[in-house]
Design an enzyme around this catalytic site. Sequence first.
Site, PDB file in Angstrom:
ATOM      1  N   ASP A   1      -3.696   2.304  -5.354  1.00 33.21           N
ATOM      2  CA  ASP A   1      -2.392   2.323  -4.651  1.00 33.21           C
ATOM      3  C   ASP A   1      -2.147   1.082  -3.799  1.00 33.21           C
ATOM      4  OD1 ASP A   1      -3.885   2.728  -2.262  1.00 33.21           O
ATOM      5  OD2 ASP A   1      -2.276   3.985  -1.467  1.00 33.21           O
ATOM      6  N   GLU A   2      -2.871   0.005  -4.093  1.00 33.90           N
ATOM      7  CA  GLU A   2      -2.849  -1.131  -3.163  1.00 33.90           C
ATOM      8  C   GLU A   2      -3.027  -2.429  -3.928  1.00 33.90           C
ATOM      9  OE1 GLU A   2      -6.025  -2.469   0.288  1.00 33.90           O
ATOM     10  OE2 GLU A   2      -6.250  -0.577  -0.754  1.00 33.90           O
TER      11      GLU A   2
ATOM     12  N   ASP B   1       0.862  -1.192   0.000  1.00 41.22           N
ATOM     13  CA  ASP B   1       0.000   0.000   0.000  1.00 41.22           C
ATOM     14  C   ASP B   1       0.896   1.239   0.000  1.00 41.22           C
ATOM     15  OD1 ASP B   1      -3.151   0.713   1.442  1.00 41.22           O
ATOM     16  OD2 ASP B   1      -1.668   2.214   0.883  1.00 41.22           O
TER      17      ASP B   1
HETATM   18  P1  TTP Z   1      -5.306   5.035   0.957  1.00 40.87           P
HETATM   19  O1  TTP Z   1      -4.250   3.993   0.698  1.00 40.87           O
HETATM   20  O2  TTP Z   1      -6.441   4.675   1.845  1.00 40.87           O
HETATM   21  O3  TTP Z   1      -4.624   6.317   1.601  1.00 40.87           O
HETATM   22  P2  TTP Z   1      -3.211   6.980   1.309  1.00 40.87           P
HETATM   23  O4  TTP Z   1      -2.397   6.184   0.362  1.00 40.87           O
HETATM   24  O5  TTP Z   1      -3.440   8.417   0.911  1.00 40.87           O
HETATM   25  O6  TTP Z   1      -2.539   7.004   2.734  1.00 40.87           O
HETATM   26  P3  TTP Z   1      -1.926   5.757   3.556  1.00 40.87           P
HETATM   27  O7  TTP Z   1      -0.490   6.102   3.753  1.00 40.87           O
HETATM   28  O8  TTP Z   1      -2.689   5.734   4.843  1.00 40.87           O
HETATM   29  O9  TTP Z   1      -2.146   4.539   2.749  1.00 40.87           O
HETATM   30  O10 TTP Z   1      -5.901   5.521  -0.408  1.00 40.87           O
HETATM   31  C1  TTP Z   1      -5.134   5.653  -1.586  1.00 40.87           C
HETATM   32  C2  TTP Z   1      -5.559   6.879  -2.373  1.00 40.87           C
HETATM   33  O11 TTP Z   1      -6.927   6.783  -2.698  1.00 40.87           O
HETATM   34  C3  TTP Z   1      -5.391   8.170  -1.616  1.00 40.87           C
HETATM   35  O12 TTP Z   1      -4.087   8.715  -1.779  1.00 40.87           O
HETATM   36  C4  TTP Z   1      -6.464   9.020  -2.195  1.00 40.87           C
HETATM   37  C5  TTP Z   1      -7.547   8.068  -2.627  1.00 40.87           C
HETATM   38  N1  TTP Z   1      -8.670   8.077  -1.668  1.00 40.87           N
HETATM   39  C6  TTP Z   1      -9.770   8.896  -1.926  1.00 40.87           C
HETATM   40  O13 TTP Z   1      -9.807   9.590  -2.951  1.00 40.87           O
HETATM   41  N2  TTP Z   1     -10.786   8.938  -1.031  1.00 40.87           N
HETATM   42  C7  TTP Z   1     -10.792   8.202   0.130  1.00 40.87           C
HETATM   43  O14 TTP Z   1     -11.736   8.276   0.936  1.00 40.87           O
HETATM   44  C8  TTP Z   1      -9.655   7.338   0.388  1.00 40.87           C
HETATM   45  C9  TTP Z   1      -9.597   6.520   1.640  1.00 40.87           C
HETATM   46  C10 TTP Z   1      -8.633   7.327  -0.541  1.00 40.87           C
HETATM   47 MG    MG Z   2      -2.180   4.115   0.582  1.00 41.58          MG
END
Ligand code: TTP
Ligand code: MG
Length: 412
Positions: A111-112, A13
Amino acid sequence: MVTLGKRAILHVDMDAFYAAVEERENPALRGKPVVVGSEPKEGRGRGVVATANYAARRYGIGSAMPISEAWRRCPSAVYIRPRMRLYAEVSRGVRDIFERFTDLIEPISIDEAFLDVTASRRLYGDGPEIAKRIKSAIRSEERLTASIGCAASKFIAKIASDLDKPDGLVVVEEGREAEFLDPLPIGRLWGAGPKALERFRRLRCATIGDAASLERDVLVRTFGESMGDRFHRLSRGLDERPVVPDHVRKSLGKESTFGEDVADRKVVERTLLDLTEKVAASLRRKHMAGVTITLKLRWEGFETVTRRRTLKEPVNTTERIWPVARELLRAADRPRLKVRLVGVTLSGLDRVESGQSDLFREGSNVDGRVAEAVDTLAERFGSGTVTRAALLPDGEKDAPDDDPEPHESGGN
Ligand code: TTP
Ligand code: MG
């Protein structure tokens, strides 16, 4: 000798993904709170936060928060509209890195992804080692950080990737799942929404360990057969679900850009032969064979041509690919120009079972065994150990000195 567990699953992730990409693109943002979201209008926008970088999270800003609320908490943050095309492109780059290590990739979001690297361990080291390599490739090639969980199941890997963010690597060894899960809050259990959490509270379950200590019957009575069984199994770390790849790879190729443009065609051919060997070995490793051979040639000045030929049956050995690749090269070439890049790709890929041995034997009965022997040596000592003297132009035996590391041109 390290004993390897049954399965090695990674959950990768990216950290603060959209915001991290924005920081990468604009170094002036570094160290500042960055909020990516829609309609960031002077605190009055109606949109929500997509994500915030870790500096902005210190103000309590996070995904899905109204942008007006974020503004109230930190008006001095830098507010940026999402650039989805850019993030999608970075996501593809990260995926290309995954593909060097395994075909079994199950993307969950932009992103995962889950990766099953069980079979890759023979080549690249155990699960944690592969996770380190992936993190370091993402850092050096994309200038971003990822957090990875490594375990024998998807459920544990997913929880693990989240526990040491950002830039984390959490490994849960097989057999130590209970130790890992027991102290975690019950909310970490997959599928436990607000209603389920309320029922767990009534069962006096605060942690996953509390749930694991309950009889299966109790959970089934409380949550129904399907959910109850699931919570029973997950709380005990039992999760056999496979990583389901989203698509099967449709082509596999390698190309090489010379450090300096090359006039000598012998050097070009030796490089192409080396690339052909690598592509063929990679196909055999993946139990794949391809029916179309494509040559790519770029001369000085960047003019580029591709030439392809489709064969009657799929192939995956140097002996079958090389004559075609060389012929395509010679037919396309303009000898007065220096060569900047050469590459070869196999497409129209199909899975071949090891028992389907004509693809390995290729008529001669010998080629397959030679190919396998070469693969084994290459795996043990690095590719380039074994060259096929007879195939080189003018019988030359040395591998090219100035062969830049070729990269896999993955994709569809
Ligand atoms: P996430 O992996 O949940 O968050 P992140 O990568 O920003 O942070 P983390 O380090 O905690 O993993 O989500 C990936 C991307 O998806 C995030 O950068 C933006 C998008 N996203 C949204 O647009 N809306 C949302 O509610 C979430 C949770 C994510
Ligand atoms: Mg993330």
